[in-house]
Motif scaffolding. Structure first.
Motif, PDB file in Angstrom:
ATOM      1  N   LEU A   1       7.501  28.298 -43.302  1.00 51.57           N
ATOM      2  CA  LEU A   1       7.510  27.248 -44.522  1.00 51.57           C
ATOM      3  C   LEU A   1       7.844  27.544 -46.126  1.00 51.57           C
ATOM      4  O   LEU A   1       8.212  27.686 -46.286  1.00 51.57           O
ATOM      5  CB  LEU A   1       5.530  27.396 -44.812  1.00 51.57           C
ATOM      6  CG  LEU A   1       5.546  26.339 -46.290  1.00 51.57           C
ATOM      7  CD1 LEU A   1       5.485  25.140 -45.492  1.00 51.57           C
ATOM      8  CD2 LEU A   1       4.081  26.584 -46.074  1.00 51.57           C
ATOM      9  N   ASP A   2       8.259  29.130 -45.714  1.00 50.94           N
ATOM     10  CA  ASP A   2       9.222  29.248 -46.970  1.00 50.94           C
ATOM     11  C   ASP A   2      10.533  28.947 -46.586  1.00 50.94           C
ATOM     12  O   ASP A   2      11.586  28.427 -47.645  1.00 50.94           O
ATOM     13  CB  ASP A   2       9.471  31.373 -46.412  1.00 50.94           C
ATOM     14  CG  ASP A   2       8.118  32.042 -46.517  1.00 50.94           C
ATOM     15  OD1 ASP A   2       7.242  31.045 -47.581  1.00 50.94           O
ATOM     16  OD2 ASP A   2       7.581  33.004 -46.424  1.00 50.94           O
ATOM     17  N   GLU A   3      10.953  28.736 -45.090  1.00 49.73           N
ATOM     18  CA  GLU A   3      12.005  28.221 -45.060  1.00 49.73           C
ATOM     19  C   GLU A   3      12.126  26.714 -45.523  1.00 49.73           C
ATOM     20  O   GLU A   3      13.348  26.478 -46.252  1.00 49.73           O
ATOM     21  CB  GLU A   3      12.198  27.899 -43.872  1.00 49.73           C
ATOM     22  CG  GLU A   3      13.714  27.123 -43.410  1.00 49.73           C
ATOM     23  CD  GLU A   3      15.157  27.186 -44.315  1.00 49.73           C
ATOM     24  OE1 GLU A   3      15.772  27.020 -44.166  1.00 49.73           O
ATOM     25  OE2 GLU A   3      15.310  28.832 -44.801  1.00 49.73           O
TER      26      GLU A   3
ATOM     27  N   SER B   1      -1.711  22.585 -45.492  1.00 56.17           N
ATOM     28  CA  SER B   1      -0.928  23.589 -44.204  1.00 56.17           C
ATOM     29  C   SER B   1       0.394  22.968 -43.559  1.00 56.17           C
ATOM     30  O   SER B   1       0.656  21.685 -44.057  1.00 56.17           O
ATOM     31  CB  SER B   1      -1.980  23.396 -42.772  1.00 56.17           C
ATOM     32  OG  SER B   1      -2.091  22.463 -42.596  1.00 56.17           O
ATOM     33  N   LYS B   2       0.746  23.929 -43.145  1.00 59.34           N
ATOM     34  CA  LYS B   2       2.201  23.553 -42.335  1.00 59.34           C
ATOM     35  C   LYS B   2       1.709  22.279 -41.299  1.00 59.34           C
ATOM     36  O   LYS B   2       3.055  21.366 -41.210  1.00 59.34           O
ATOM     37  CB  LYS B   2       3.033  24.729 -41.225  1.00 59.34           C
ATOM     38  CG  LYS B   2       4.188  24.305 -40.944  1.00 59.34           C
ATOM     39  CD  LYS B   2       5.131  25.632 -40.802  1.00 59.34           C
ATOM     40  CE  LYS B   2       4.293  26.139 -38.772  1.00 59.34           C
ATOM     41  NZ  LYS B   2       6.292  26.888 -38.738  1.00 59.34           N
ATOM     42  N   GLU B   3       1.044  22.597 -40.833  1.00 62.62           N
ATOM     43  CA  GLU B   3       0.470  21.216 -39.677  1.00 62.62           C
ATOM     44  C   GLU B   3       0.205  20.121 -40.834  1.00 62.62           C
ATOM     45  O   GLU B   3       0.764  18.609 -39.208  1.00 62.62           O
ATOM     46  CB  GLU B   3      -0.579  22.207 -39.213  1.00 62.62           C
ATOM     47  CG  GLU B   3      -0.647  22.627 -37.954  1.00 62.62           C
ATOM     48  CD  GLU B   3      -0.280  23.724 -38.492  1.00 62.62           C
ATOM     49  OE1 GLU B   3      -1.465  24.334 -39.377  1.00 62.62           O
ATOM     50  OE2 GLU B   3      -0.225  24.759 -37.598  1.00 62.62           O
ATOM     51  N   SER B   4      -0.074  19.846 -41.599  1.00 62.36           N
ATOM     52  CA  SER B   4      -0.755  18.348 -42.413  1.00 62.36           C
ATOM     53  C   SER B   4       0.581  18.000 -42.905  1.00 62.36           C
ATOM     54  O   SER B   4       0.999  17.080 -42.616  1.00 62.36           O
ATOM     55  CB  SER B   4      -1.380  18.637 -43.427  1.00 62.36           C
ATOM     56  OG  SER B   4      -1.066  19.535 -44.245  1.00 62.36           O
ATOM     57  N   LEU B   5       1.640  19.323 -43.624  1.00 63.67           N
ATOM     58  CA  LEU B   5       3.451  18.705 -43.653  1.00 63.67           C
ATOM     59  C   LEU B   5       3.995  18.457 -42.402  1.00 63.67           C
ATOM     60  O   LEU B   5       4.696  17.339 -42.184  1.00 63.67           O
ATOM     61  CB  LEU B   5       3.675  19.644 -44.449  1.00 63.67           C
ATOM     62  CG  LEU B   5       5.528  19.580 -44.442  1.00 63.67           C
ATOM     63  CD1 LEU B   5       5.790  18.280 -45.774  1.00 63.67           C
ATOM     64  CD2 LEU B   5       5.979  20.923 -45.084  1.00 63.67           C
TER      65      LEU B   5
END
Length: 180
Positions: free
Chosen positions: A36-38, A56-60
């Motif tokens: 996610l930081d990337e 969350s990363k999953e939602s993104l």
């Protein structure tokens, strides 16, 4: 009673769009494992900004994949009145495969049956692909014993073949198997 969600400020809308664009690029390049930081770095925002828009990363990841699938559904709709239904179907099938092979996130989503694939945008994509199939079958360009429900598995198989071998002949065998 739930009140409608307030509209985002202009800067928040811009940040959300930047995050989505950066995530689209990052997921396409690296798949769902990209940190996610990337994504935040590519968007030029902090990780907190990403989390404000996507919990969350999953939602993104889901938002990025659904956007891609929505665009593919629009491409299919544009082909529904094509003069050659067989050419429209086979061309679209290849277009979906090409776009998926260039985008790891989309490829993995089309090969899965996860929760994101149950969202309203996905059945719309499958419906339009099924309509292209029906029109191609009516024109005699595609075998009559192929059902619209078979297309996700055929597409996933086609993608798997294309990812496993550089020999185009193997992938053409699968596509040729759709012809009468």
């Amino acid at each position: 009673m739930n009140s409608p969600r307030p509209a985002l400020r202009a800067d928040a809308r811009r940040n959300r769009a930047r995050v989505l664009a950066a995530a689209q690029e990052a997921f396409a390049d690296e798949g769902p494992g990209v940190p996610l930081d990337e994504i935040a770095r590519r968007a030029g925002v902090g990780a907190g900004t990403v989390y404000r828009h996507f919990p969350s990363k999953e939602s993104l990841f889901e938002a990025v994949v659904l956007d891609s699938i929505e665009r593919l559904a629009g491409q299919a709709e544009a082909l529904l009145d094509a003069p050659d239904p067989g050419e429209a179907f086979f061309g679209y099938f290849e277009t979906v495969a090409e776009q998926a092979l260039l985008n790891k996130a989309l490829c993995e989503a089309l090969e899965s049956t996860g929760e994101a694939m149950a969202r309203p945008e996905v059945p719309e994509f499958h419906s339009r692909l099924g309509e292209l199939l029906r029109r191609a079958q009516e024109s005699g360009a595609v075998r009559a014993d192929i059902a619209a429900e078979d297309l996700p598995a055929l597409l996933a198989g086609h993608l798997a073949i294309r990812r496993q071998t550089s020999r185009g002949a193997v992938a053409r065998i699968l596509v040729d198997g759709l012809r009468p």
